[in-house]
Design a protein around this motif. Structure first.
Motif, PDB file in Angstrom:
ATOM      1  N   GLU A 274       0.831  -1.201   0.000  1.00 51.82           N
ATOM      2  CA  GLU A 274       0.000   0.000   0.000  1.00 51.82           C
ATOM      3  C   GLU A 274       0.871   1.259   0.000  1.00 51.82           C
ATOM      4  N   TYR A 278      -0.123   0.700  -4.147  1.00 48.19           N
ATOM      5  CA  TYR A 278      -1.032  -0.362  -4.577  1.00 48.19           C
ATOM      6  C   TYR A 278      -2.313  -0.357  -3.744  1.00 48.19           C
ATOM      7  N   GLU A 279      -3.391  -0.746  -4.392  1.00 52.83           N
ATOM      8  CA  GLU A 279      -4.674  -0.924  -3.721  1.00 52.83           C
ATOM      9  C   GLU A 279      -4.926  -2.411  -3.524  1.00 52.83           C
ATOM     10  N   LYS A 311      -1.967  -1.592  -8.994  1.00 50.32           N
ATOM     11  CA  LYS A 311      -1.287  -0.303  -8.863  1.00 50.32           C
ATOM     12  C   LYS A 311      -2.258   0.834  -9.166  1.00 50.32           C
ATOM     13  N   GLN A 312      -2.305   1.808  -8.274  1.00 52.65           N
ATOM     14  CA  GLN A 312      -3.161   2.960  -8.476  1.00 52.65           C
ATOM     15  C   GLN A 312      -2.539   3.924  -9.471  1.00 52.65           C
ATOM     16  N   ASP A 313      -3.386   4.547 -10.282  1.00 49.47           N
ATOM     17  CA  ASP A 313      -2.904   5.508 -11.276  1.00 49.47           C
ATOM     18  C   ASP A 313      -2.382   6.776 -10.613  1.00 49.47           C
TER      19      ASP A 313
END
Length: 313
Positions: A274, A278-279, A311-313
Protein backbone atom coordinates in the motif's frame (compact mmCIF):
# COMPACT_ATOMS: atom_id res chain seq x y z
CA UNK A 1 -12.21 -35.45 5.89
CA UNK A 2 -12.59 -32.62 3.43
CA UNK A 3 -15.29 -30.08 2.82
CA UNK A 4 -16.11 -29.30 -0.81
CA UNK A 5 -18.19 -26.77 -2.67
CA UNK A 6 -18.79 -26.03 -6.33
CA UNK A 7 -17.85 -22.85 -8.16
CA UNK A 8 -17.99 -21.92 -11.81
CA UNK A 9 -14.77 -20.76 -13.40
CA UNK A 10 -15.67 -17.59 -15.34
CA UNK A 11 -14.62 -17.13 -18.96
CA UNK A 12 -11.57 -14.92 -19.51
CA UNK A 13 -12.36 -11.35 -20.49
CA UNK A 14 -11.10 -11.88 -24.02
CA UNK A 15 -12.82 -15.23 -24.65
CA UNK A 16 -16.37 -16.47 -24.73
CA UNK A 17 -17.95 -19.18 -22.64
CA UNK A 18 -17.69 -21.63 -25.49
CA UNK A 19 -13.94 -21.37 -25.97
CA UNK A 20 -11.55 -24.10 -24.88
CA UNK A 21 -11.08 -24.15 -21.13
CA UNK A 22 -13.28 -21.11 -20.59
CA UNK A 23 -15.99 -22.98 -18.80
CA UNK A 24 -16.38 -25.63 -16.17
CA UNK A 25 -17.74 -26.37 -12.76
CA UNK A 26 -14.93 -27.19 -10.38
CA UNK A 27 -14.82 -28.88 -7.01
CA UNK A 28 -13.30 -26.49 -4.49
CA UNK A 29 -11.84 -28.02 -1.35
CA UNK A 30 -11.84 -25.58 1.52
CA UNK A 31 -10.45 -27.78 4.28
CA UNK A 32 -7.39 -29.95 4.67
CA UNK A 33 -7.33 -33.64 3.99
CA UNK A 34 -7.56 -35.91 6.99
CA UNK A 35 -4.25 -35.86 8.84
CA UNK A 36 -2.52 -38.64 10.72
CA UNK A 37 -3.11 -39.04 14.42
CA UNK A 38 0.44 -37.98 15.28
CA UNK A 39 0.30 -34.88 13.10
CA UNK A 40 -2.98 -33.87 14.68
CA UNK A 41 -1.49 -34.49 18.13
CA UNK A 42 1.50 -32.29 17.33
CA UNK A 43 -0.63 -29.45 16.06
CA UNK A 44 -3.24 -29.56 18.79
CA UNK A 45 -1.10 -30.41 21.81
CA UNK A 46 2.51 -29.45 21.15
CA UNK A 47 1.83 -26.26 19.19
CA UNK A 48 -1.50 -24.71 20.03
CA UNK A 49 -2.28 -25.18 23.72
CA UNK A 50 -1.16 -23.68 27.00
CA UNK A 51 0.51 -26.99 27.73
CA UNK A 52 2.72 -26.47 24.66
CA UNK A 53 4.44 -23.44 26.12
CA UNK A 54 4.89 -25.21 29.45
CA UNK A 55 6.38 -28.31 27.81
CA UNK A 56 8.81 -26.16 25.84
CA UNK A 57 10.31 -24.85 29.08
CA UNK A 58 11.27 -28.35 30.23
CA UNK A 59 14.99 -28.88 29.53
CA UNK A 60 15.78 -30.88 26.39
CA UNK A 61 12.13 -31.41 25.37
CA UNK A 62 12.20 -29.02 22.43
CA UNK A 63 15.64 -30.26 21.39
CA UNK A 64 14.39 -33.85 21.46
CA UNK A 65 11.47 -32.94 19.24
CA UNK A 66 13.91 -31.16 16.92
CA UNK A 67 15.83 -34.38 16.39
CA UNK A 68 12.58 -36.03 15.37
CA UNK A 69 11.29 -33.22 13.18
CA UNK A 70 14.50 -32.34 11.35
CA UNK A 71 15.74 -35.82 10.53
CA UNK A 72 12.56 -37.31 9.06
CA UNK A 73 12.49 -37.55 5.26
CA UNK A 74 9.10 -39.22 4.84
CA UNK A 75 6.88 -36.50 6.31
CA UNK A 76 6.41 -33.04 4.88
CA UNK A 77 5.33 -29.87 6.59
CA UNK A 78 6.99 -30.26 9.99
CA UNK A 79 8.07 -26.97 11.55
CA UNK A 80 10.70 -26.45 14.21
CA UNK A 81 12.19 -23.52 16.09
CA UNK A 82 11.83 -19.75 16.11
CA UNK A 83 14.66 -17.64 14.74
CA UNK A 84 15.36 -13.96 14.28
CA UNK A 85 16.80 -14.11 10.76
CA UNK A 86 17.22 -16.23 7.66
CA UNK A 87 20.89 -16.76 8.48
CA UNK A 88 20.13 -17.96 11.99
CA UNK A 89 17.53 -20.43 10.73
CA UNK A 90 19.83 -21.69 7.97
CA UNK A 91 22.62 -22.32 10.47
CA UNK A 92 20.28 -24.51 12.55
CA UNK A 93 19.75 -27.04 9.73
CA UNK A 94 21.63 -30.27 10.51
CA UNK A 95 24.73 -30.71 8.29
CA UNK A 96 23.47 -34.12 7.20
CA UNK A 97 20.32 -32.65 5.61
CA UNK A 98 19.96 -30.76 2.35
CA UNK A 99 19.20 -27.09 2.92
CA UNK A 100 16.85 -24.94 0.86
CA UNK A 101 15.36 -25.74 -2.53
CA UNK A 102 18.29 -25.51 -4.94
CA UNK A 103 19.00 -29.21 -5.15
CA UNK A 104 18.02 -32.01 -7.51
CA UNK A 105 15.83 -33.84 -4.99
CA UNK A 106 13.68 -30.76 -4.45
CA UNK A 107 13.64 -29.73 -8.11
CA UNK A 108 12.25 -33.09 -9.20
CA UNK A 109 9.26 -33.25 -6.81
CA UNK A 110 6.68 -32.28 -9.46
CA UNK A 111 8.49 -33.37 -12.63
CA UNK A 112 6.34 -36.43 -13.29
CA UNK A 113 3.09 -35.07 -11.86
CA UNK A 114 2.11 -32.28 -14.27
CA UNK A 115 -0.82 -34.26 -15.65
CA UNK A 116 -2.13 -34.97 -12.15
CA UNK A 117 -3.14 -31.32 -11.83
CA UNK A 118 -6.84 -32.05 -12.28
CA UNK A 119 -8.50 -28.78 -13.38
CA UNK A 120 -11.86 -29.65 -11.81
CA UNK A 121 -10.50 -30.64 -8.41
CA UNK A 122 -8.62 -27.71 -6.92
CA UNK A 123 -7.97 -25.95 -3.65
CA UNK A 124 -9.78 -22.78 -2.74
CA UNK A 125 -6.66 -20.63 -2.99
CA UNK A 126 -5.81 -21.95 -6.46
CA UNK A 127 -9.28 -21.01 -7.61
CA UNK A 128 -8.75 -17.42 -6.43
CA UNK A 129 -5.52 -17.12 -8.41
CA UNK A 130 -7.14 -18.49 -11.57
CA UNK A 131 -10.17 -16.27 -11.04
CA UNK A 132 -8.04 -13.14 -11.31
CA UNK A 133 -5.59 -14.37 -13.92
CA UNK A 134 -8.42 -15.21 -16.30
CA UNK A 135 -9.59 -11.59 -16.00
CA UNK A 136 -6.34 -9.65 -16.32
CA UNK A 137 -4.20 -11.62 -18.78
CA UNK A 138 -4.47 -9.99 -22.21
CA UNK A 139 -2.71 -10.20 -25.55
CA UNK A 140 0.93 -9.30 -25.09
CA UNK A 141 0.81 -9.64 -21.28
CA UNK A 142 4.13 -10.37 -19.62
CA UNK A 143 3.77 -12.35 -16.40
CA UNK A 144 6.55 -13.14 -13.92
CA UNK A 145 5.90 -16.25 -11.83
CA UNK A 146 8.33 -15.65 -8.98
CA UNK A 147 9.25 -18.92 -7.33
CA UNK A 148 6.89 -20.78 -9.66
CA UNK A 149 8.61 -24.18 -9.45
CA UNK A 150 8.57 -25.93 -12.84
CA UNK A 151 5.57 -23.89 -13.97
CA UNK A 152 2.81 -25.45 -11.89
CA UNK A 153 0.44 -22.47 -12.10
CA UNK A 154 1.12 -22.18 -15.84
CA UNK A 155 0.04 -25.78 -16.45
CA UNK A 156 -2.97 -25.32 -14.18
CA UNK A 157 -3.99 -22.20 -16.13
CA UNK A 158 -3.83 -24.12 -19.41
CA UNK A 159 -6.47 -26.52 -18.11
CA UNK A 160 -8.93 -23.63 -18.33
CA UNK A 161 -7.67 -21.41 -21.14
CA UNK A 162 -4.93 -20.90 -23.67
CA UNK A 163 -2.60 -17.99 -23.20
CA UNK A 164 -3.63 -15.01 -25.37
CA UNK A 165 -1.54 -14.15 -28.41
CA UNK A 166 1.99 -12.96 -27.63
CA UNK A 167 1.50 -13.37 -23.89
CA UNK A 168 4.62 -14.51 -22.08
CA UNK A 169 4.84 -16.48 -18.84
CA UNK A 170 8.29 -16.39 -17.21
CA UNK A 171 9.10 -18.49 -14.17
CA UNK A 172 11.92 -17.13 -12.02
CA UNK A 173 13.44 -19.88 -9.94
CA UNK A 174 16.61 -21.38 -8.51
CA UNK A 175 19.08 -22.89 -11.01
CA UNK A 176 18.28 -26.57 -10.31
CA UNK A 177 14.55 -25.95 -10.61
CA UNK A 178 15.03 -23.87 -13.78
CA UNK A 179 16.90 -26.78 -15.38
CA UNK A 180 14.06 -29.18 -14.54
CA UNK A 181 11.45 -26.65 -15.64
CA UNK A 182 13.03 -26.24 -19.05
CA UNK A 183 13.27 -29.99 -19.49
CA UNK A 184 9.59 -30.48 -18.61
CA UNK A 185 8.57 -27.55 -20.84
CA UNK A 186 10.37 -29.18 -23.78
CA UNK A 187 8.69 -32.50 -23.02
CA UNK A 188 5.26 -30.86 -22.80
CA UNK A 189 5.87 -28.61 -25.83
CA UNK A 190 4.89 -25.66 -23.63
CA UNK A 191 4.17 -22.46 -25.53
CA UNK A 192 5.32 -19.03 -24.30
CA UNK A 193 6.74 -20.50 -21.09
CA UNK A 194 10.23 -19.31 -20.21
CA UNK A 195 12.56 -19.71 -17.25
CA UNK A 196 15.08 -17.36 -15.67
CA UNK A 197 17.21 -17.48 -12.54
CA UNK A 198 17.00 -13.74 -11.78
CA UNK A 199 13.91 -11.55 -11.65
CA UNK A 200 15.95 -8.62 -12.96
CA UNK A 201 16.58 -10.56 -16.18
CA UNK A 202 12.94 -10.35 -17.28
CA UNK A 203 12.57 -7.11 -19.31
CA UNK A 204 8.86 -6.44 -18.79
CA UNK A 205 6.25 -7.34 -16.19
CA UNK A 206 2.53 -6.62 -16.29
CA UNK A 207 1.61 -9.22 -13.66
CA UNK A 208 3.82 -10.32 -10.79
CA UNK A 209 2.65 -13.66 -9.43
CA UNK A 210 4.05 -15.62 -6.50
CA UNK A 211 2.15 -18.63 -5.22
CA UNK A 212 3.69 -19.83 -1.99
CA UNK A 213 7.39 -19.08 -2.43
CA UNK A 214 7.97 -15.65 -0.87
CA UNK A 215 8.35 -16.96 2.67
CA UNK A 216 11.13 -19.29 1.52
CA UNK A 217 13.28 -16.46 0.17
CA UNK A 218 15.95 -14.63 2.12
CA UNK A 219 14.80 -11.35 0.55
CA UNK A 220 11.17 -10.83 -0.40
CA UNK A 221 9.10 -8.34 1.61
CA UNK A 222 10.50 -5.79 1.92
CA UNK A 223 12.66 -5.94 -1.18
CA UNK A 224 10.42 -7.53 -3.79
CA UNK A 225 9.38 -4.35 -5.60
CA UNK A 226 12.91 -2.98 -5.44
CA UNK A 227 14.07 -5.84 -7.65
CA UNK A 228 12.19 -4.35 -10.60
CA UNK A 229 12.99 -1.11 -12.40
CA UNK A 230 9.26 -0.44 -12.85
CA UNK A 231 6.44 -1.55 -10.59
CA UNK A 232 4.07 -4.08 -12.19
CA UNK A 233 0.41 -2.99 -12.58
CA UNK A 234 -0.86 -6.23 -11.00
CA UNK A 235 0.45 -8.36 -8.13
CA UNK A 236 -1.08 -11.70 -7.13
CA UNK A 237 0.34 -13.38 -4.05
CA UNK A 238 -0.90 -16.69 -2.71
CA UNK A 239 -0.23 -18.93 0.29
CA UNK A 240 1.32 -16.20 2.44
CA UNK A 241 2.01 -16.93 6.11
CA UNK A 242 1.00 -13.99 8.31
CA UNK A 243 0.76 -13.24 12.00
CA UNK A 244 -0.66 -10.24 13.88
CA UNK A 245 2.36 -10.50 16.16
CA UNK A 246 6.07 -10.16 15.60
CA UNK A 247 7.48 -11.56 12.36
CA UNK A 248 9.81 -14.53 12.70
CA UNK A 249 11.64 -17.32 10.88
CA UNK A 250 11.23 -21.02 11.49
CA UNK A 251 12.39 -24.21 9.77
CA UNK A 252 10.20 -26.36 7.53
CA UNK A 253 11.09 -29.96 6.87
CA UNK A 254 9.34 -30.67 3.58
CA UNK A 255 10.81 -34.12 3.02
CA UNK A 256 13.78 -33.98 0.63
CA UNK A 257 15.30 -31.01 2.44
CA UNK A 258 14.81 -28.36 5.13
CA UNK A 259 14.29 -24.68 4.42
CA UNK A 260 14.15 -21.48 6.43
CA UNK A 261 10.53 -20.35 6.47
CA UNK A 262 9.31 -16.83 7.14
CA UNK A 263 6.13 -15.71 8.85
CA UNK A 264 5.39 -12.04 8.15
CA UNK A 265 3.75 -9.47 10.35
CA UNK A 266 0.38 -8.90 8.63
CA UNK A 267 0.25 -5.09 8.94
CA UNK A 268 3.82 -4.70 7.74
CA UNK A 269 3.28 -7.05 4.80
CA UNK A 270 0.15 -5.32 3.48
CA UNK A 271 1.53 -1.88 4.30
CA UNK A 272 4.61 -2.53 2.17
CA UNK A 273 2.47 -2.71 -0.98
CA UNK A 274 0.00 0.00 0.00
CA UNK A 275 2.86 2.41 0.73
CA UNK A 276 4.23 1.65 -2.74
CA UNK A 277 1.01 2.85 -4.37
CA UNK A 278 -1.03 -0.36 -4.58
CA UNK A 279 -4.67 -0.92 -3.72
CA UNK A 280 -5.73 -4.17 -2.07
CA UNK A 281 -8.41 -5.39 -4.48
CA UNK A 282 -9.04 -8.82 -3.03
CA UNK A 283 -8.00 -11.06 -0.18
CA UNK A 284 -8.81 -14.71 0.38
CA UNK A 285 -8.16 -17.33 3.01
CA UNK A 286 -5.90 -20.32 2.39
CA UNK A 287 -7.38 -22.83 4.85
CA UNK A 288 -5.42 -25.76 3.42
CA UNK A 289 -2.14 -24.40 4.81
CA UNK A 290 -1.04 -23.52 8.32
CA UNK A 291 2.09 -23.09 10.40
CA UNK A 292 2.20 -24.66 13.84
CA UNK A 293 5.58 -24.44 15.56
CA UNK A 294 5.64 -26.87 18.49
CA UNK A 295 6.15 -25.31 21.94
CA UNK A 296 5.40 -21.82 20.60
CA UNK A 297 1.59 -21.47 20.73
CA UNK A 298 1.83 -17.68 20.40
CA UNK A 299 3.36 -18.19 16.94
CA UNK A 300 0.58 -20.33 15.45
CA UNK A 301 -0.80 -19.42 12.04
CA UNK A 302 -4.07 -21.36 11.59
CA UNK A 303 -4.55 -20.39 7.93
CA UNK A 304 -2.54 -18.59 5.27
CA UNK A 305 -3.78 -15.80 2.99
CA UNK A 306 -3.76 -14.65 -0.63
CA UNK A 307 -3.88 -11.16 -2.14
CA UNK A 308 -4.49 -9.29 -5.35
CA UNK A 309 -2.97 -5.80 -5.45
CA UNK A 310 -3.49 -3.33 -8.31
CA UNK A 311 -1.29 -0.30 -8.86
CA UNK A 312 -3.16 2.96 -8.48
CA UNK A 313 -2.90 5.51 -11.28
Amino acid sequence: MTEASYLDIPPPANRSIGDKGARGRVVIFSKRFKMSYFTRLVKETLANTRMAGWLGRIPFVEAAYGRYALFRTNHTGLFYGVYGSYEEALAAIPPSRLAGWDNEASASIWVDNIHQLNPYFIQLSSYAVLFWLLRIIREGTSLIDFGGSIGLTYYRYLRFASLPANARWTVVELPKIVAEGRRVAAREAAINLEFETAIEAVPECDILLSAGALQLMERSVPGLLEMRAAKPPHIILNKISLTPGEAYWTLQNYGPAISPYRVYNEAEFIGYFENAGYELVDRWAVPELDCYVPFHPERCVPAFAGFYFAKQD
